[in-house]
Structure formats: structure tokens, C-alpha cells
Design an enzyme around this catalytic site. Structure first.
Site, short mmCIF file in Angstrom:
data_model
loop_
_atom_site.label_atom_id
_atom_site.label_comp_id
_atom_site.label_asym_id
_atom_site.label_seq_id
_atom_site.Cartn_x
_atom_site.Cartn_y
_atom_site.Cartn_z
NE ARG A 104 22.03 -16.04 -14.80
CZ ARG A 104 21.35 -15.83 -15.93
NH1 ARG A 104 21.83 -15.05 -16.86
NH2 ARG A 104 20.19 -16.42 -16.14
CG HIS A 131 18.64 -21.38 -16.47
ND1 HIS A 131 18.28 -20.65 -15.35
CD2 HIS A 131 18.51 -20.53 -17.53
CE1 HIS A 131 17.98 -19.42 -15.72
NE2 HIS A 131 18.10 -19.32 -17.03
CD GLN A 134 14.21 -19.85 -19.36
OE1 GLN A 134 14.87 -18.85 -19.09
NE2 GLN A 134 13.02 -19.77 -19.96
CG ASP A 219 20.44 -22.00 -24.53
OD1 ASP A 219 20.33 -20.79 -24.81
OD2 ASP A 219 21.02 -22.41 -23.51
CB CYS A 259 16.03 -20.08 -22.13
SG CYS A 259 17.73 -20.15 -22.73
NE ARG A 287 13.39 -17.34 -15.75
CZ ARG A 287 14.68 -17.01 -15.85
NH1 ARG A 287 15.21 -16.83 -17.04
NH2 ARG A 287 15.45 -16.91 -14.78
N1 NVA Z 1 22.98 -21.75 -21.95
C1 NVA Z 1 22.95 -20.31 -21.79
C2 NVA Z 1 21.66 -19.91 -21.15
C3 NVA Z 1 21.48 -18.42 -21.00
C4 NVA Z 1 20.19 -18.05 -20.33
C5 NVA Z 1 24.14 -19.87 -20.96
O1 NVA Z 1 24.46 -20.53 -19.97
O2 NVA Z 1 24.77 -18.87 -21.31
N1 CP Z 2 16.90 -16.89 -20.01
C1 CP Z 2 17.66 -16.18 -19.15
O1 CP Z 2 18.05 -16.67 -18.08
O2 CP Z 2 17.93 -14.92 -19.56
P1 CP Z 2 18.96 -13.91 -18.89
O3 CP Z 2 20.35 -14.46 -19.16
O4 CP Z 2 18.71 -12.60 -19.58
O5 CP Z 2 18.70 -13.84 -17.42
#
Ligand code: NVA
Ligand code: CP
Length: 305
Positions: A104, A131, A134, A219, A259, A287
Site C-alpha cells: 500500500r 484499489h 477492494q 468514498d 469501501c 475483503r
Molecule cells: N480513496 C481512499 C480509499 C481508502 C480505502 C484513499 O485512498 O484514502
Molecule cells: N477499504 C480499505 O482499504 O480500508 P483500509 O484503509 O482500512 O485498509
């Protein structure tokens, strides 16, 4: 055979993706019935997190343990990656010791560079662009509640961010129509729009976008790494809140997904997650099941334990 990675939904064929959803549902049933299933015994997943996470970390870590393997959490604060060791060098070393690596991070190119130098599968656990894990959970959730998503209409409301980009690729791979409503200047990336072609329609008015939609999703308005823009985004995205009134304009059997984490009172109304049309808690749980299916798919079972 060359190593398979999962950096984007496009790294699998539509049939492979459908197989992952079927397998995720099977693995969910095995766990529900208390049937042990250690298909990844002695396998080790490394998890590099350069951004925060609750669901992704927990689901990968618990998933590996449930499949008989182990997961190791790697923070840049505590590894040489955080002190400037080149990504390629790190990938060569890390991948010699592990069976798969989940990353990540911010720039998608970091995951690509890691994958190019890795001898084991690399999984995108979220980048600024995509992502894909997800979306496996989202597609599983829709399938469980409403059956195949093929030919259905999905509405994405809000920011054209990494999740929105991922829905664009999902529209290609799972074959659905995608309506996107976002403020001007916050559209998803042009290259993903181009890939979706005539499956996607852009709107400014969320009420237009949700008409006839079988799935509505949104989101946060400020993604990780964009914190400095929070005040401006909060103001600009106000008309894009998903609430009961907006869902009422969608198809009668619509479901709502998010998500998570959610900012109640911002991109969703305070109690939307409690609305019976919201399946966000199932989605979060999925997930775990979807990624277990992905790990089984990517990690070669023939490798000696
Ligand atoms: N769009 C959000 C998704 C978090 C799971 C981010 O990138 O922070
Ligand atoms: N939806 C998701 O990826 O959640 P986290 O940021 O908690 O991993």
C-alpha cells in the site's frame, strides 16, 4: 512460467476474476462452517504499508493465518525502504525470502517498479491510482446480494479517485454500465475513462447519475495524501453527499457500498450505513474472503513447503 501480479483488475481475465469471486464465496462458507482450510501452509506474505489501514492489513493478515500461513507487517519507518534503499533492490531481497508481497503506497509506479524486480507475486493493496482488492470484495458483495453484475448499472458519486478509477476497470472486466457524478476538475484519470469507453457516462448532477442504478457507491472526499486540500474539497463536494433521498431515486432494488472508512455527515448522511440498502459491513468482511481467494490464486501451490 512468469510470476503473476495483481496491480490492477486488468492483470486477470474476466473469467479469472469471476473464478476469484466464486472461490471467495466458497472460502466464506468454509469459514462459516468451521472447516479448516490450510492451502497456504508455510507460505509467508510480506505487507508493506506506506499509508494507514485497518481493513486491508487485517484481512490480509488474518487471511494468511486462516490459510495456514503467516503475514509480516513492514513499515517504511522500520525498514531500509524508509531510509532510501532503492525500491528495485528492496524488491529483489524481500522477494527472495517471501511467497508474496502486498504493497500500500502513494505512487502507483512504486508498486510497478517493485513488481518488475520481484520473483514472487505482488499485490496492490491501494495506490494513489487504484484499489483492485477492494473491487473484488465489492463484486463479491453485489453477487451475493443481487446475483451477477453483468449488464447492471452502477453509479459512482463523488471524487474521481483511486476507487473510481477501479470501478472504471471493473466496468470493463465485469461488464456493467458506470455512471459517474463528480465536480468539474475531479474526474477520474483519462486513461481509465478511455479504457471503459462507452460503458461510462459522466454527470455533474448525482440525481441524474443514480437513475436506474442497481449499485450506488461513494468514498471519502479527501483521500490519503490529499489532507492539505480537505477544506476546499469539503465545500466543493457538498452536493455529492449520498443520502436516503438520493438512493430513493435509484432502482428499487439498489444496494449501497462504501469501501470505508466513511466520514458520516460528509460523503454519506449520518445514518446511511444503517439503511437496509447499505451492505457496507458485508463488503468490509468480504475483503477477507476475496483476498484469501486471491492469495490462493497467486501463490503457486506446487512450490515446496
Ligand atoms: N480513496 C481512499 C480509499 C481508502 C480505502 C484513499 O485512498 O484514502
Ligand atoms: N477499504 C480499505 O482499504 O480500508 P483500509 O484503509 O482500512 O485498509
Amino acid at each position: 512460467m512468469s510470476t503473476r501480479h495483481f496491480l490492477s483488475l486488468m492483470d486477470c481475465s474476466p473469467d479469472e476474476l469471476a473464478g476469484l469471486i466464486t472461490r471467495a464465496i466458497e472460502l466464506k462458507a468454509l469459514r462459516r462452517d468451521g472447516v479448516p482450510h490450510d492451502s497456504l501452509r508455510n507460505r509467508v506474505l510480506g505487507m508493506i504499508f506506506e499509508k494507514a489501514s485497518t481493513r486491508t492489513r487485517l484481512s490480509f493478515e488474518a487471511g494468511m493465518i486462516q490459510l495456514g500461513g503467516q503475514a509480516i507487517f513492514l513499515s517504511p519507518r522500520d525498514t531500509q525502504l524508509g531510509r532510501g534503499e532503492p525500491v528495485g533492490d528492496s524488491a529483489i531481497v524481500i522477494s527472495r525470502m517471501l511467497d508474496a508481497v502486498m504493497i500500500r503506497t502513494f505512487a502507483h509506479s512504486m508498486i510497478e517498479e517493485f513488481a518488475a524486480n520481484s520473483q514472487v507475486p505482488v499485490i496492490n493493496g491501494l495506490s494513489d491510482d487504484l484499489h483492485p482488492c477492494q473491487l473484488l470484495a465489492d463484486m463479491q458483495t453485489f453477487t451475493e446480494h443481487r446475483g451477477p453484475i453483468r449488464g447492471k448499472t452502477v453509479a459512482w458519486i463523488g471524487d474521481g479517485n483511486n476507487m473510481c478509477n477501479s470501478y472504471l476497470l471493473a466496468s470493463v472486466q465485469f461488464d456493467f454500465q458506470l455512471n459517474i457524478a463528480c465536480p468539474e476538475g475531479y474526474e477520474p484519470q483519462a486513461r481509465f475513462l478511455a479504457q471503459a469507453g462507452d460503458r461510462v457516462k459522466l454527470f455533474r448532477d448525482p440525481r441524474e447519475a443514480v437513475k436506474g442504478a442497481h449499485l450506488v457507491s461513494t468514498d471519502v472526499w479527501t483521500s490519503m495524501g490529499q489532507e492539505e486540500e480537505t477544506a476546499r474539497r469539503l465545500k466543493l463536494f457538498q452536493p455529492y453527499q449520498v443520502n436516503q433521498a438520493l438512493l430513493d431515486m435509484a432502482a428499487e432494488d439498489v444496494i449501497f457500498l462504501h469501501c470505508l472508512p466513511a466520514h458520516r455527515g460528509e460523503e454519506i448522511s449520518l445514518d446511511l450505513l444503517e439503511d437496509p440498502r447499505s451492505k457496507a459491513w458485508d463488503q468490509a468482511e468480504n475483503r477477507l474472503h476475496a483476498q484469501k481467494a486471491l492469495l490462493e490464486f497467486l501463490i503457486p501451490s506446487a512450490r515446496a513447503s
